[in-house]
Design a protein around this motif. Structure first.
Motif, PDB file in Angstrom:
ATOM      1  N   LEU A 275       8.966  40.557 -23.878  1.00  0.00           N
ATOM      2  CA  LEU A 275       9.819  40.894 -24.892  1.00  0.00           C
ATOM      3  C   LEU A 275      10.981  39.890 -24.803  1.00  0.00           C
ATOM      4  N   SER A 276      11.430  39.445 -25.735  1.00  0.00           N
ATOM      5  CA  SER A 276      12.690  38.476 -25.584  1.00  0.00           C
ATOM      6  C   SER A 276      13.681  39.019 -26.791  1.00  0.00           C
ATOM      7  N   PHE A 277      14.863  38.967 -26.466  1.00  0.00           N
ATOM      8  CA  PHE A 277      15.854  39.418 -27.535  1.00  0.00           C
ATOM      9  C   PHE A 277      17.259  39.092 -26.941  1.00  0.00           C
ATOM     10  N   THR A 278      18.023  39.022 -27.853  1.00  0.00           N
ATOM     11  CA  THR A 278      19.610  39.192 -27.196  1.00  0.00           C
ATOM     12  C   THR A 278      20.533  40.112 -28.165  1.00  0.00           C
ATOM     13  N   LEU A 279      21.373  40.567 -27.515  1.00  0.00           N
ATOM     14  CA  LEU A 279      22.251  41.761 -28.002  1.00  0.00           C
ATOM     15  C   LEU A 279      23.612  41.126 -27.892  1.00  0.00           C
ATOM     16  N   ARG A 280      24.159  41.279 -29.203  1.00  0.00           N
ATOM     17  CA  ARG A 280      25.551  40.765 -29.452  1.00  0.00           C
ATOM     18  C   ARG A 280      26.663  41.811 -29.224  1.00  0.00           C
ATOM     19  N   ARG A 281      27.899  41.165 -28.885  1.00  0.00           N
ATOM     20  CA  ARG A 281      29.219  42.104 -28.965  1.00  0.00           C
ATOM     21  C   ARG A 281      29.329  42.619 -30.362  1.00  0.00           C
ATOM     22  N   GLY A 282      29.584  44.143 -30.244  1.00  0.00           N
ATOM     23  CA  GLY A 282      29.832  44.852 -31.352  1.00  0.00           C
ATOM     24  C   GLY A 282      28.608  45.199 -32.295  1.00  0.00           C
ATOM     25  N   GLU A 283      27.414  44.969 -31.848  1.00  0.00           N
ATOM     26  CA  GLU A 283      25.973  45.171 -32.614  1.00  0.00           C
ATOM     27  C   GLU A 283      25.333  46.434 -32.083  1.00  0.00           C
ATOM     28  N   ILE A 284      24.737  47.143 -33.091  1.00  0.00           N
ATOM     29  CA  ILE A 284      23.860  48.156 -33.000  1.00  0.00           C
ATOM     30  C   ILE A 284      22.458  47.646 -33.285  1.00  0.00           C
ATOM     31  N   LEU A 285      21.734  47.286 -32.029  1.00  0.00           N
ATOM     32  CA  LEU A 285      20.483  46.726 -32.298  1.00  0.00           C
ATOM     33  C   LEU A 285      19.485  47.945 -31.930  1.00  0.00           C
ATOM     34  N   GLY A 286      18.466  48.190 -33.235  1.00  0.00           N
ATOM     35  CA  GLY A 286      17.621  49.235 -33.124  1.00  0.00           C
ATOM     36  C   GLY A 286      16.398  48.694 -32.600  1.00  0.00           C
ATOM     37  N   ILE A 287      15.593  49.797 -31.906  1.00  0.00           N
ATOM     38  CA  ILE A 287      14.354  49.422 -31.375  1.00  0.00           C
ATOM     39  C   ILE A 287      13.396  50.369 -31.849  1.00  0.00           C
ATOM     40  N   TYR A 288      12.397  50.003 -32.636  1.00  0.00           N
ATOM     41  CA  TYR A 288      11.383  51.106 -33.076  1.00  0.00           C
ATOM     42  C   TYR A 288       9.920  50.786 -32.771  1.00  0.00           C
ATOM     43  N   GLY A 289       9.218  51.899 -32.485  1.00  0.00           N
ATOM     44  CA  GLY A 289       7.722  51.580 -32.309  1.00  0.00           C
ATOM     45  C   GLY A 289       7.026  53.049 -32.173  1.00  0.00           C
ATOM     46  N   LEU A 290       5.798  52.882 -32.515  1.00  0.00           N
ATOM     47  CA  LEU A 290       5.125  54.406 -32.244  1.00  0.00           C
ATOM     48  C   LEU A 290       4.900  54.709 -30.944  1.00  0.00           C
ATOM     49  N   MET A 291       4.743  56.158 -30.870  1.00  0.00           N
ATOM     50  CA  MET A 291       4.884  56.585 -29.485  1.00  0.00           C
ATOM     51  C   MET A 291       4.043  55.444 -28.520  1.00  0.00           C
ATOM     52  N   GLY A 292       4.512  55.179 -27.245  1.00  0.00           N
ATOM     53  CA  GLY A 292       3.806  54.451 -26.418  1.00  0.00           C
ATOM     54  C   GLY A 292       3.757  52.958 -26.780  1.00  0.00           C
ATOM     55  N   ALA A 293       4.585  52.509 -27.532  1.00  0.00           N
ATOM     56  CA  ALA A 293       4.389  50.807 -27.858  1.00  0.00           C
ATOM     57  C   ALA A 293       5.331  50.188 -26.817  1.00  0.00           C
ATOM     58  N   GLY A 294       5.956  50.825 -25.932  1.00  0.00           N
ATOM     59  CA  GLY A 294       6.762  49.985 -24.960  1.00  0.00           C
ATOM     60  C   GLY A 294       8.388  50.260 -25.012  1.00  0.00           C
ATOM     61  N   GLN A 295       8.591  50.903 -26.156  1.00  0.00           N
ATOM     62  CA  GLN A 295      10.176  50.880 -26.333  1.00  0.00           C
ATOM     63  C   GLN A 295      10.774  51.608 -25.428  1.00  0.00           C
ATOM     64  N   ALA A 296      10.077  52.811 -24.998  1.00  0.00           N
ATOM     65  CA  ALA A 296      10.827  53.557 -23.740  1.00  0.00           C
ATOM     66  C   ALA A 296      10.958  53.098 -22.268  1.00  0.00           C
ATOM     67  N   GLU A 297      10.232  52.129 -22.157  1.00  0.00           N
ATOM     68  CA  GLU A 297      10.123  51.278 -21.094  1.00  0.00           C
ATOM     69  C   GLU A 297      11.303  50.223 -20.928  1.00  0.00           C
ATOM     70  N   ILE A 298      11.881  49.933 -22.087  1.00  0.00           N
ATOM     71  CA  ILE A 298      12.805  48.899 -22.168  1.00  0.00           C
ATOM     72  C   ILE A 298      14.170  49.331 -21.476  1.00  0.00           C
ATOM     73  N   ALA A 299      14.483  50.761 -21.818  1.00  0.00           N
ATOM     74  CA  ALA A 299      15.447  51.132 -21.390  1.00  0.00           C
ATOM     75  C   ALA A 299      15.488  51.094 -19.682  1.00  0.00           C
ATOM     76  N   ASN A 300      14.287  51.571 -19.054  1.00  0.00           N
ATOM     77  CA  ASN A 300      14.047  51.989 -17.668  1.00  0.00           C
ATOM     78  C   ASN A 300      14.252  50.419 -17.017  1.00  0.00           C
ATOM     79  N   ALA A 301      13.608  49.595 -17.551  1.00  0.00           N
ATOM     80  CA  ALA A 301      13.599  48.090 -16.857  1.00  0.00           C
ATOM     81  C   ALA A 301      15.339  47.945 -17.078  1.00  0.00           C
ATOM     82  N   LEU A 302      15.753  47.831 -18.185  1.00  0.00           N
ATOM     83  CA  LEU A 302      17.059  47.233 -18.453  1.00  0.00           C
ATOM     84  C   LEU A 302      18.232  48.152 -17.148  1.00  0.00           C
ATOM     85  N   PHE A 303      18.074  49.342 -17.006  1.00  0.00           N
ATOM     86  CA  PHE A 303      18.706  50.103 -16.278  1.00  0.00           C
ATOM     87  C   PHE A 303      18.249  50.260 -14.936  1.00  0.00           C
TER      88      PHE A 303
END
Ligand SMILES: Nc1ncnc2c1ncn2[C@@H]1O[C@H](COP(=O)(O)OP(=O)(O)O)[C@@H](O)[C@H]1O
Ligand SMILES: [Mg+2]
Length: 494
Positions: A275-303
């Motif tokens: 996964l590659s992406f950037t987040l900019r100042r002032g931005e709301i960047l949405g992440i969508y996926g069906l259950m188990g697509a990996g979106q939940a793990e992004i939070a854990n990895a970043l944090f």
């Protein structure tokens, strides 16, 4: 067999939880020999309804007619006796027990002396798994298995009891296409034998494969039940999402600034692959996926809650593969996690729940800033209209929406500049949702950046500047604001 025999009938079922009405009034029936696909956005009430049918929740209103009986509630024992079997959305296996024990739980074969006949148990379990076309070692401990295997065991366990009414709550979220088609074979066989099946799915493409009828839930109500051949994707999405987006989403236009977070080729956990992406100042960047697509793990990895396998994370231009959440907090990150219970200290009032974020990594002496706790507590209570407006009540007694505001207040008071919202409106009512969105909008207009992980189509459409769509641990699309639509989100996710 009477194909039209009604096996199960629900009349005006209502379910209230403290602070949330999960089901307002649900009436539906399940016929012998049908597969009824139940659809609805996250939070529509599908799982709650299934738990009521399995006797795990008592409805607060309405009636259930099943097996010639009319009852106001079922118990798990009664539901089993009446032939109702539920495959749970969240796995309900016992991780420390073997596959065979999980499948045969409560019904292990015994010999004449009352001892467990392990040979027979393993053989029975092996046969049950084979019926699903699955080869998993029945002696293995469940905790050593993959999620997909666990899901298959959960299904096997329920099928093993030969339920007349089979309820499947998103059973294919983690399994492969091959295993799914085996499951569909089993379902078709049960259907031919006159069983009735409710099948919950987020994969709209499964409707033509398996459904006889489709029922759509929205906000705790049945929107419509229609024959499968009338349930094309456009119709179903319209029914699921409902009316046009109203003023629920107070998103202001914010000028976007420089990148504050850069993720490159990130792999982490079981699912997140690349996964590659950037987040900019002032931005709301949405992440969508069906259950188990990996979106939940992004939070854990970043944090810093889950190790980064490969790839890199940069915060403000500095390498930031955090090992602990305290490092993430010190670097200006904040996490509003999908499970509030993990973030709150329920037996404490607002103040100490705020100070948790200032404290991490500091010495014990600096922890006792009681004046600041009290002052900030009062300020945020009035600022975010937290109810009850009390600095002394324990959070345990607050509604979900108000607990969520306390977590928001915590990150506002810690001065976090990058906020990860993981399912920010889960379990809170419509009014509180709008307030959470208003705070999000205010935060970005003040220069914060938000990563908004959500399975709510409406919320992403209403709030996000851009949405990343995930499928099987990878990015499948990046949608700029003008292309964020229900159709696009669902299309790229499934
Ligand atoms: N045990 C619970 N306590 C409080 N609220 C709950 C509980 N279970 C579900 N809810 C709430 O009920 C609503 C319906 O949830 P759920 O049945 O899980 O929806 P679905 O399965 O359609 O996504 C949501 O607002 C959810 O947060
Ligand atoms: Mg559910």
């Amino acid at each position: 067999m009477d194909q039209h025999e009604i096996l199960l009938k629900l009349e005006n079922i209502e379910k209230r939880f403290p602070g949330v009405v999960a089901l307002k009034s649900i009436s539906l029936e399940v016929r012998a020999g049908e597969v009824q696909v139940l659809l609805g956005e996250n939070g529509a009430g599908k799982s709650t309804l299934m738990k009521i049918l399995a006797g795990e929740h008592a409805p607060t209103g309405g009636e259930i007619v099943v097996g010639g009986r009319k009852v106001s509630a079922l118990t798990p024992t009664l539901a089993t006796e009446l032939g109702i079997g539920l495959v749970h959305q969240e796995l309900s296996l016992v991780p420390a027990l073997s596959v065979a024990e999980n499948i045969l739980i409560g019904r292990m074969p015994r010999n004449a002396f009352g001892r467990i006949n392990w040979g027979k148990a393993y053989e029975d379990a092996r046969r049950a798994l084979e019926a699903l076309g699955v080869s998993i070692d029945p002696t293995a401990e469940v905790r050593t298995l993959e999620v997909a295997e666990q899901q298959l065991i959960e299904i096997t366990r329920v099928l093993e009891r030969g339920p007349r009414i089979l309820l499947l709550d998103e059973p294919t979220s983690a399994v492969s296409d091959n295993e799914r088609s085996r499951l569909f074979d089993v379902i078709r066989r049960l259907k031919q034998r006159g069983h009735g099946i409710i099948y919950i799915s987020h994969h709209l493409s499964e409707i033509p494969m398996i459904a006889d009828r489709v029922t759509v839930l929205r906000d705790g109500l049945v929107v419509e039940t229609l024959p499968a051949d009338e349930a094309d994707e456009a119709t179903v999405i319209r029914l699921m999402v409902g009316r046009r987006l109203e003023e629920q989403f107070p998103k202001e236009t914010v000028e976007l600034g420089a990148p504050v977070l850069a993720v490159e080729n990130l792999a982490s956990g079981r699912t997140l692959k690349d996964l590659s992406f950037t987040l900019r100042r002032g931005e709301i960047l949405g992440i969508y996926g069906l259950m188990g697509a990996g979106q939940a793990e992004i939070a854990n990895a970043l944090f810093g809650l889950q190790a980064v396998k490969t790839g890199s994370i940069e915060v403000g231009g500095k390498r930031a593969d955090f090992r602990h959440s305290s490092d993430a907090i010190a670097a200006g990150l904040g996490l509003i996690s999908r499970d509030r219970r993990q973030s709150l200290v329920p037996m404490q009032p607002v103040g100490p729940n705020l100070s948790l974020s200032w404290l991490s990594g500091k010495s014990l002496l600096s922890r006792l800033d009681l004046t600041r706790e009290r002052e900030e507590g009062s300020r945020y209570i009035s600022d975010l209209r937290i109810r009850p407006a009390s600095t002394t009540h324990k959070l345990f007694f607050f509604s979900g929406g108000n607990q969520q505001k306390v977590i928001l207040a915590r990150w506002m008071s810690s001065g976090a500049r990058i906020l990860i919202f993981d399912e920010p409106t889960r379990g809170i009512d419509v009014g509180a949702k709008a307030e959470v969105f208003a705070v999000m909008s205010r935060l970005v207009s003040e220069g914060a950046s938000i990563l908004m992980i959500s399975s709510e189509l409406n919320e992403l459409i209403g709030m996000a500047d851009r949405v990343l769509v995930m499928r099987s641990g990878r990015l499948s699309a990046e949608l700029p604001r003008e292309e964020i639509s229900q159709q696009n989100l669902l299309r790229y996710a499934s």
